[in-house]
Design an enzyme around this catalytic site. Structure first.
Site, PDB file in Angstrom:
ATOM      1  N   CYS A 118      62.550  44.829  20.577  1.00 18.85           N
ATOM      2  CA  CYS A 118      61.534  43.879  21.047  1.00 18.85           C
ATOM      3  C   CYS A 118      61.962  43.343  22.408  1.00 18.85           C
ATOM      4  CB  CYS A 118      61.384  42.731  20.047  1.00 18.85           C
ATOM      5  SG  CYS A 118      60.360  41.361  20.674  1.00 18.85           S
ATOM      6  N   CYS A 158      62.240  39.452  22.634  1.00 19.94           N
ATOM      7  CA  CYS A 158      63.455  38.950  21.975  1.00 19.94           C
ATOM      8  C   CYS A 158      64.685  39.239  22.831  1.00 19.94           C
ATOM      9  CB  CYS A 158      63.608  39.585  20.598  1.00 19.94           C
ATOM     10  SG  CYS A 158      62.193  39.278  19.508  1.00 19.94           S
ATOM     11  N   ASP A 170      59.873  61.780  60.282  1.00 15.48           N
ATOM     12  CA  ASP A 170      60.736  62.295  61.340  1.00 15.48           C
ATOM     13  C   ASP A 170      60.471  63.796  61.412  1.00 15.48           C
ATOM     14  OD1 ASP A 170      62.882  62.345  63.239  1.00 15.48           O
ATOM     15  OD2 ASP A 170      64.087  63.293  61.670  1.00 15.48           O
TER      16      ASP A 170
END
Length: 713
Positions: free
Chosen positions: A20, A23, A404
């Site tokens: 979770c 949590c 570039d």
């Protein structure tokens, strides 16, 4: 016994058991509040807990016990096999517990419907509650003393509350459904973690080393630089090194994402985790196991996954407000109608319990990090190293990309493109003469001519009396006659009119090529044009970027305007800035940011470092071959393959779409659930389905990013 962490510096722990996200965030906050801790960062997907300062390991473990986490210092944790056995045993117990809860719920429900006395079915419902909620009850008992109202506490209150008001079936249903949802959530999180473990398993754990005249299998941790690895056909390479003997085609897909094996021989670099396809090789180890390219990639991917993306920061701020507001609303629903409006207690307690269940923002909190983790892991497998969720999100909202030229759009190596003989000289004769003349030169243009002659299997005989003429060309004696090769300026200074070749010189220069003239003081022998070869993928990549939604492409180069114009037209670039020094590229990027908003810059990661740092997202090419590119850029393309750039844009856009879907769906479900409380439509088991079901759905939706294909258009 208390185990103090003695040194006031950084510590790294492995936290197992996270399923979770909300949590885990509360656990992280609790650890940060411990005395002596100055900084904490928990990667909620990999379980890596980085801590700065001093702290009591047992105190950290006590906090982890509230969520049933197992915490060990990295390096002192149990072996992978032991850890796997523990995890399997835990899953087996949780599965048996969930099945037992479901069976007891079904029996209790059947007995109740058949009119069996309450004294028979109520104890069976209670068994279902205990079996289904046992893990939550234990976690809640540890969390409540600290007033930590985590999901386990909320579920336990809901189950006990249902029991107290006589809703036995509802209480048993909540316990059973939550046990099932926890298992499903753990499975989906494990699937996300597996994307990291797959990276870690790419390189072999042992290698065959020649020591003391014999070949032995040695764990990679015991291999030192200078050791000689013996790699048989079909084996994976365990360490970075340089081939000393043998030739083979090396499949580097694990590092660079390139599907076509690269032919390699003595002196070539090879990387840990790549596959030796057919030849037998002897490779001298050049890096320790912790310093290999794949090790750096894994470390950077883990770091990237631990960095909060902008959308994640928003979600966490929202969740911090949402949870206490809904919990306060639940308390109000329980007490206000019975106390002040004269309603019965039981229905409103029931509604308040249902609202408590949906007050945990699990689905909302998990909506972003699993998507970020899945996308970054997928990118790494395809040869793109993204160093944080912020860069992944920014890539999806770019309006312009600056390139570039040398080494990015081109290969960075001049090649002969045109051989134009004059005055009766043949093409082969002109190339042979030029190669003989340039054989002793180290200039890149001279090297290109020599390579072209070697490709035609010509025998090169260096000229006598070779002299390099700085900035102009070279001269030497061939058959007793002085021959010159160089730019138009050389022949102007020799007083030779360029009229016979002016048209050809101007044509070649207009095509972006460098024209070199060969001749004597009496006559011209011909022209040889050299250009930096355009990458095969450049034009297709630019086209794909525009299809992906990039509105502006710009080339930044130090070349002259004619060359820049020709190159831009050839690859499909919209704009170009020519004759730029390195510091001018920084100014150009500043101007582009002001003009277009979000602008990425892609270069080699070395000379372009200041411009890369200034851009919205700095992208380096060829990260597998240079540590500098890995360290300086926000995103590194591990191979010199521009086709990975459109893939990264599409992956980023898909990630943003999935995050928006997840957040929108989570908020919608929460809003519907909260509103359904007031008329009494939200039952406890529906609240569980709404909360945990939404978490599982958004996680599965995020896991789709693991399968996103680099070949998709």
């Amino acid at each position: 016994m208390v185990e103090p962490l003695e040194r006031a510096n950084a510590h790294l722990f492995q936290v197992d058991g996270i399923c979770c996200m909300d949590c885990a965030a509360k656990f992280e906050q609790a650890v940060a509040a411990l005395p002596g801790v100055t900084n904490v960062n928990l990667n909620k997907v990999t379980g890596k807990l980085a801590l700065e300062g001093t702290a009591d390991l047992e105190a950290i473990r006590r906090l982890g016990a509230e969520e049933n986490y197992t915490i060990n210092p990295v390096g002192k944790a149990s072996s992978p096999a032991h850890h796997k056995a523990q995890a399997a045993s835990k899953k087996s117990w949780e599965l048996r517990r969930a099945i037992g809860s479901g069976v007891a719920l079904a029996i209790g429900y059947g007995l109740e419907k058949f009119g069996v006395p309450a004294t028979v079915f109520i104890p069976i419902y209670i068994v279902a509650m205990v079996l289904g909620g046992w893990g939550n009850f234990k976690k809640a008992a540890r969390a409540l003393p600290r007033m930590n109202f985590n999901m386990s506490v909320l579920m336990s209150i809901a189950v006990i509350g249902a029991l107290a008001i006589g809703q036995y079936e509802e209480g048993a249903s909540v316990a059973f459904l939550y046990a099932i949802s926890e298992m499903l959530e753990a499975w989906t999180m494990d699937k996300a973690r597996r994307s990291i473990r797959d990276l870690m398993d790419i390189a072999p754990k042992t290698a065959r080393i020649r020591r003391g005249g014999s070949e032995i299998e040695v764990p990679v941790e015991q291999i030192v630089t200078g050791d000689m690895m013996i790699i048989r056909p079909g084996e994976k390479i365990a360490m970075d090194g340089v081939i000393e003997k043998g030739e083979s085609a090396i499949n580097q897909a694990a590092i660079t994402g390139e599907s076509i094996p690269a032919e390699k021989g003595p002196g070539a670099e090879v990387y840990a985790g790549t596959l030796n396809t057919h030849g037998s090789l002897e490779v001298r180890v050049t890096k320790l196991v912790q310093d290999t390219t794949i090790a750096k990639i894994i470390h950077m991917v883990e770091e990237a996954q631990g960095k909060r993306a902008p959308s994640q920061a928003f979600v966490e701020k929202f969740a911090a407000i949402y949870t206490p507001v809904v919990m306060a609303l639940a308390v109000g629903i329980i007490f206000i109608p019975p106390l002040f409006l004269g309603y019965e207690w039981a229905p409103w307690i029931y509604r308040g319990l249902a609202l408590l269940v949906v007050s945990c923002p699990c689905a909302l909190v998990v909506s972003t990090p699993v998507a970020i983790v899945s996308a970054i892991s997928n990118a790494a497998k395809n040869g793109v190293l993204i160093k944080g969720g912020v860069y992944l999100e920014e890539m999806g909202s770019l309006s312009a990309i600056a390139f570039d030229k040398t080494g990015t759009l081109t290969k960075g190596e001049p090649v002969v493109t045109d051989i134009v003989p004059v005055d009766g000289t043949s093409q082969a004769g002109l190339l042979q003469l030029a190669a003989n003349l340039e054989a002793r030169s180290e200039h890149p243009l001279a090297v290109a001519i020599v390579k072209a002659a070697q490709a035609e299997k010509m025998t090169i005989t260096p000229v006598e009396d070779f002299t390099a003429i700085t900035g102009r060309g070279a001269q030497g004696t061939i058959n007793g006659q002085t021959v010159y090769i160089g730019n138009p300026r050389l022949f102007n200074e020799l007083g030779i009119s360029l009229a016979p070749v002016t048209e050809q010189v101007e044509r070649l220069q207009s095509e972006g090529k460098t024209a070199m003239i060969a001749g004597t003081k009496e006559k011209f022998l011909g022209l040889i044009a050299v250009a930096d070869e355009v990458r095969d993928t450049s034009a297709a990549a630019i086209k794909a970027l525009k299809t992906a939604g990039i509105q502006h492409t710009i080339m930044l180069t130090g070349d002259n305007t004619a060359t820049a114009k020709a190159m831009a037209a050839r690859v499909g670039i919209d704009e170009y800035r020519a004759e730029l020094l390195p510091q001018d590229k920084v100014t150009a990027v500043q101007e582009l940011l002001g003009k277009y908003g979000k602008v990425a810059m892609i270069g080699d990661g070395i000379n372009d470092a200041p411009a890369l740092a200034l851009s919205t997202v700095g992208i380096a090419m060829g990260g597998a071959g240079t540590d500098t590119a890995l360290e300086t850029a926000d995103i590194a393309l591990m191979a010199d393959d521009l086709s990975k750039l459109p893939f990264t844009i599409r992956l980023s856009q898909k990630t943003l779409n999935i995050i928006r879907q997840n957040i929108g769906f989570s908020l919608f479900i929460k809003a519907v659930a909260v509103l359904a409380v007031f008329p009494g439509w939200l039952t406890l088991w529906l609240a569980i389905l709404a909360d945990m079901g939404a978490s599982i759905i958004v996680t599965l939706n995020s896991l789709r990013l693991i399968q996103a294909n680099s070949k998709e258009k």
